[in-house]
Design an enzyme around this catalytic site. Sequence first.
Site, PDB file in Angstrom:
ATOM      1  N   SER A 158       0.490  -0.816  -0.286  1.00 23.86           N
ATOM      2  CA  SER A 158      -0.251   0.209   0.060  1.00 23.86           C
ATOM      3  C   SER A 158       0.852   1.625  -0.060  1.00 23.86           C
ATOM      4  CB  SER A 158      -0.612  -0.319   1.154  1.00 23.86           C
ATOM      5  OG  SER A 158      -1.348   1.567   1.777  1.00 23.86           O
ATOM      6  N   ALA A 159       0.303   2.163  -0.725  1.00 27.02           N
ATOM      7  CA  ALA A 159       0.514   3.927  -0.173  1.00 27.02           C
ATOM      8  C   ALA A 159       0.850   4.027   0.964  1.00 27.02           C
ATOM      9  CB  ALA A 159      -0.027   4.626  -1.759  1.00 27.02           C
ATOM     10  N   TYR A 209      -1.592  -1.414  10.974  1.00 28.54           N
ATOM     11  CA  TYR A 209      -2.110  -1.890   9.645  1.00 28.54           C
ATOM     12  C   TYR A 209      -0.718  -1.797   8.687  1.00 28.54           C
ATOM     13  CZ  TYR A 209      -3.528  -1.769   4.417  1.00 28.54           C
ATOM     14  OH  TYR A 209      -3.908  -2.338   3.664  1.00 28.54           O
ATOM     15  N   LYS A 268       2.059  -3.986   6.681  1.00 26.46           N
ATOM     16  CA  LYS A 268       3.257  -4.148   5.171  1.00 26.46           C
ATOM     17  C   LYS A 268       4.286  -4.413   4.918  1.00 26.46           C
ATOM     18  CE  LYS A 268      -1.600  -4.374   2.630  1.00 26.46           C
ATOM     19  NZ  LYS A 268      -1.181  -5.962   2.615  1.00 26.46           N
ATOM     20  N   ARG A 307      -8.486  15.531  10.020  1.00 28.09           N
ATOM     21  CA  ARG A 307      -8.882  13.808  10.780  1.00 28.09           C
ATOM     22  C   ARG A 307      -7.528  13.208  11.005  1.00 28.09           C
ATOM     23  NH1 ARG A 307     -10.805   8.637   6.638  1.00 28.09           N
ATOM     24  NH2 ARG A 307      -8.679   9.024   5.787  1.00 28.09           N
TER      25      ARG A 307
HETATM   26  P1  NAD Z   1     -10.888  -7.597   1.414  1.00 30.35           P
HETATM   27  O1  NAD Z   1     -11.135  -7.546   2.614  1.00 30.35           O
HETATM   28  O2  NAD Z   1     -11.917  -7.286   0.759  1.00 30.35           O
HETATM   29  O3  NAD Z   1      -9.839  -8.555   0.847  1.00 30.35           O
HETATM   30  C1  NAD Z   1      -9.386  -9.196   1.679  1.00 30.35           C
HETATM   31  C2  NAD Z   1     -10.030 -10.883   2.339  1.00 30.35           C
HETATM   32  O4  NAD Z   1      -8.478 -11.781   2.814  1.00 30.35           O
HETATM   33  C3  NAD Z   1     -11.629 -10.749   2.667  1.00 30.35           C
HETATM   34  O5  NAD Z   1     -11.830 -11.666   1.624  1.00 30.35           O
HETATM   35  C4  NAD Z   1     -11.366 -11.634   3.983  1.00 30.35           C
HETATM   36  O6  NAD Z   1     -11.859 -12.893   3.849  1.00 30.35           O
HETATM   37  C5  NAD Z   1     -10.015 -12.558   4.116  1.00 30.35           C
HETATM   38  N1  NAD Z   1      -9.166 -13.027   4.941  1.00 30.35           N
HETATM   39  C6  NAD Z   1      -8.413 -11.940   5.131  1.00 30.35           C
HETATM   40  N2  NAD Z   1      -7.924 -12.605   6.542  1.00 30.35           N
HETATM   41  C7  NAD Z   1      -7.503 -13.514   5.835  1.00 30.35           C
HETATM   42  C8  NAD Z   1      -6.812 -14.913   6.410  1.00 30.35           C
HETATM   43  N3  NAD Z   1      -6.221 -15.403   7.449  1.00 30.35           N
HETATM   44  N4  NAD Z   1      -7.192 -16.416   5.224  1.00 30.35           N
HETATM   45  C9  NAD Z   1      -7.805 -16.494   4.374  1.00 30.35           C
HETATM   46  N5  NAD Z   1      -8.421 -15.326   4.142  1.00 30.35           N
HETATM   47  C10 NAD Z   1      -8.135 -14.295   5.160  1.00 30.35           C
HETATM   48  O7  NAD Z   1      -9.577  -6.433   0.989  1.00 30.35           O
HETATM   49  P2  NAD Z   1      -9.512  -5.614  -0.154  1.00 30.35           P
HETATM   50  O8  NAD Z   1      -9.512  -3.854  -0.655  1.00 30.35           O
HETATM   51  O9  NAD Z   1      -9.162  -6.622  -1.339  1.00 30.35           O
HETATM   52  O10 NAD Z   1      -7.460  -5.793   0.085  1.00 30.35           O
HETATM   53  C11 NAD Z   1      -7.222  -6.188  -1.045  1.00 30.35           C
HETATM   54  C12 NAD Z   1      -5.269  -5.953   0.018  1.00 30.35           C
HETATM   55  O11 NAD Z   1      -4.937  -5.197  -0.539  1.00 30.35           O
HETATM   56  C13 NAD Z   1      -5.015  -6.261   1.109  1.00 30.35           C
HETATM   57  O12 NAD Z   1      -3.646  -7.235   1.834  1.00 30.35           O
HETATM   58  C14 NAD Z   1      -5.172  -5.106   1.597  1.00 30.35           C
HETATM   59  O13 NAD Z   1      -4.343  -4.695   2.342  1.00 30.35           O
HETATM   60  C15 NAD Z   1      -4.590  -4.026   0.259  1.00 30.35           C
HETATM   61  N6  NAD Z   1      -4.555  -3.142   0.414  1.00 30.35           N
HETATM   62  C16 NAD Z   1      -5.738  -2.672  -0.212  1.00 30.35           C
HETATM   63  C17 NAD Z   1      -6.534  -1.165  -0.426  1.00 30.35           C
HETATM   64  C18 NAD Z   1      -7.393  -0.854   0.038  1.00 30.35           C
HETATM   65  O14 NAD Z   1      -7.932   0.584  -0.416  1.00 30.35           O
HETATM   66  N7  NAD Z   1      -8.501  -0.802  -0.349  1.00 30.35           N
HETATM   67  C19 NAD Z   1      -4.999  -0.262  -0.344  1.00 30.35           C
HETATM   68  C20 NAD Z   1      -3.814  -0.971  -0.116  1.00 30.35           C
HETATM   69  C21 NAD Z   1      -3.475  -2.462  -0.287  1.00 30.35           C
HETATM   70  N1  UDP Z   2     -12.104  11.914   3.557  1.00 33.94           N
HETATM   71  C1  UDP Z   2     -12.865  12.489   4.268  1.00 33.94           C
HETATM   72  N2  UDP Z   2     -14.142  12.125   4.553  1.00 33.94           N
HETATM   73  C2  UDP Z   2     -14.523  10.515   5.298  1.00 33.94           C
HETATM   74  C3  UDP Z   2     -13.760  10.111   4.723  1.00 33.94           C
HETATM   75  C4  UDP Z   2     -12.373  10.404   3.808  1.00 33.94           C
HETATM   76  O1  UDP Z   2     -12.771  13.951   3.954  1.00 33.94           O
HETATM   77  O2  UDP Z   2     -15.321  10.148   5.625  1.00 33.94           O
HETATM   78  C5  UDP Z   2     -10.862  12.175   3.251  1.00 33.94           C
HETATM   79  C6  UDP Z   2      -9.612  11.667   4.360  1.00 33.94           C
HETATM   80  O3  UDP Z   2      -9.502  12.893   5.244  1.00 33.94           O
HETATM   81  C7  UDP Z   2      -8.452  11.404   2.820  1.00 33.94           C
HETATM   82  C8  UDP Z   2      -9.599  11.371   1.393  1.00 33.94           C
HETATM   83  O4  UDP Z   2     -11.210  11.888   2.186  1.00 33.94           O
HETATM   84  O5  UDP Z   2      -8.353  13.193   2.502  1.00 33.94           O
HETATM   85  C9  UDP Z   2      -9.290  10.161   1.374  1.00 33.94           C
HETATM   86  O6  UDP Z   2      -9.663   8.966   1.858  1.00 33.94           O
HETATM   87  P1  UDP Z   2      -9.741   7.732   2.405  1.00 33.94           P
HETATM   88  O7  UDP Z   2      -9.753   7.197   3.796  1.00 33.94           O
HETATM   89  O8  UDP Z   2     -10.519   7.076   1.291  1.00 33.94           O
HETATM   90  O9  UDP Z   2      -8.126   7.248   1.924  1.00 33.94           O
HETATM   91  P2  UDP Z   2      -6.299   7.259   2.880  1.00 33.94           P
HETATM   92  O10 UDP Z   2      -6.554   8.824   3.323  1.00 33.94           O
HETATM   93  O11 UDP Z   2      -5.954   6.112   3.662  1.00 33.94           O
HETATM   94  O12 UDP Z   2      -5.577   7.495   1.858  1.00 33.94           O
END
Ligand code: NAD
Ligand code: UDP
Length: 328
Positions: free
Chosen positions: A123-124, A147, A151, A287
């Site tokens: 993740s970023a 979290y 990562k 926030r």
């Molecule tokens: P999500 O929660 O929708 O999907 C994750 C899946 O993993 C779920 O279906 C959950 O049931 C399963 N899971 C969790 N722990 C497990 C375990 N121990 N064994 C088996 N299954 C398990 O999340 P997502 O948004 O699809 O994200 C996927 C990945 O990308 C994650 O690792 C998350 O941290 C990363 N990520 C997500 C975002 C985002 O904004 N969605 C951004 C950056 C990185």
């Molecule tokens: N944000 C907001 N109201 C909300 C949720 C998020 O104004 O209810 C803003 C937050 O401050 C950020 C942007 O929206 O500037 C994206 O937030 P998000 O939580 O989606 O992503 P992240 O901050 O983790 O990149």
Amino acid sequence: MILVTGGLGYIGSHTIIELIKNNYEVLVVDNLSNSKREVIDKLKKITGKEIPLYISDLCDKKALRQIFQDNKIDSVIHFAGFKAVGESVEKPLMYYRNNIDSTLTLLEVMEEFNCFNMIFSSSATVYGSPKSLPIKEDFPLSTTNPYGSTKLFIEQILKDLYVSNNKFNITILRYFNPIGADESGLLGEDPRGIPNNLMPYIVKVATGELETLSIFGDDYDTCDGTGVRDYIHVTDLARGHVLSLKNQHGLRIYNLGTGHGTSVLELVNTFEKVNNVKINKKIAPRRAGDIAECFASCDKAFKELGFKAEKTIEDMCRDSYNYVKNNK
Ligand code: NAD
Ligand code: UDP
């Protein structure tokens, strides 16, 4: 065969669609901790393919060994993990245990079964507060919550593993802000409870489930004072995984974003326009832990993978709303 861990989740399920479009055979392991079994039926509807599903926890080594025993797994795309920043502050041990233990168990079993190809969802957030923009892959890394630390630690584990055994091909993908949904309207993001992230919150205000969007700060040093992020359509992100799979060699790290920043107000205004709805909103305090602005340099992914995001903010707003309207 490609093992997709967390394949019933938001990004995993969209990636499966792109994998199948590219003729990969896929199997899924998920423990349903943040997803529903019905996703597999929706994937079948969209792709026309029956996808083997193991409801199992990745921390269960015995079960995982059996899955590797029963299938010829060439590569793993590892999405499984917990992802809520706020919850990770309240329950750090649960986050470290689940995210790190599951990855260690997976890597041990992969090595045991001579499976050396891995793509990892980072993740970023690992860039902390970046010193300048756009963010490049070689920027210094730091985190501000458990979290993010999971990562960062997993990235380090992967780098150490690669040094110890360079048969491994490991690609670390650092996602920016995935939003949007599959154009079928069958799959998307629908978090339980009150969403923390911006787009799911906007959608719930649009459907009337929540009353007012709080905009966290309008006094940042950005175009309109509100926070700026690099939103990427989940289908573009999914394509990035397929390109990574096709270009695996050694240890690689890529940003997956669009390279463009969008402010909170710009996103809300676009959402209103595209979907012809009104979003009640108010300005609220900043926030804690938020940075003003964040967007990716996408040059490396473009040069080395040929990856370029194609979908627009309009597409993202339309598809996010469409999914939730269809599935209410
Ligand atoms: P999500 O929660 O929708 O999907 C994750 C899946 O993993 C779920 O279906 C959950 O049931 C399963 N899971 C969790 N722990 C497990 C375990 N121990 N064994 C088996 N299954 C398990 O999340 P997502 O948004 O699809 O994200 C996927 C990945 O990308 C994650 O690792 C998350 O941290 C990363 N990520 C997500 C975002 C985002 O904004 N969605 C951004 C950056 C990185
Ligand atoms: N944000 C907001 N109201 C909300 C949720 C998020 O104004 O209810 C803003 C937050 O401050 C950020 C942007 O929206 O500037 C994206 O937030 P998000 O939580 O989606 O992503 P992240 O901050 O983790 O990149």
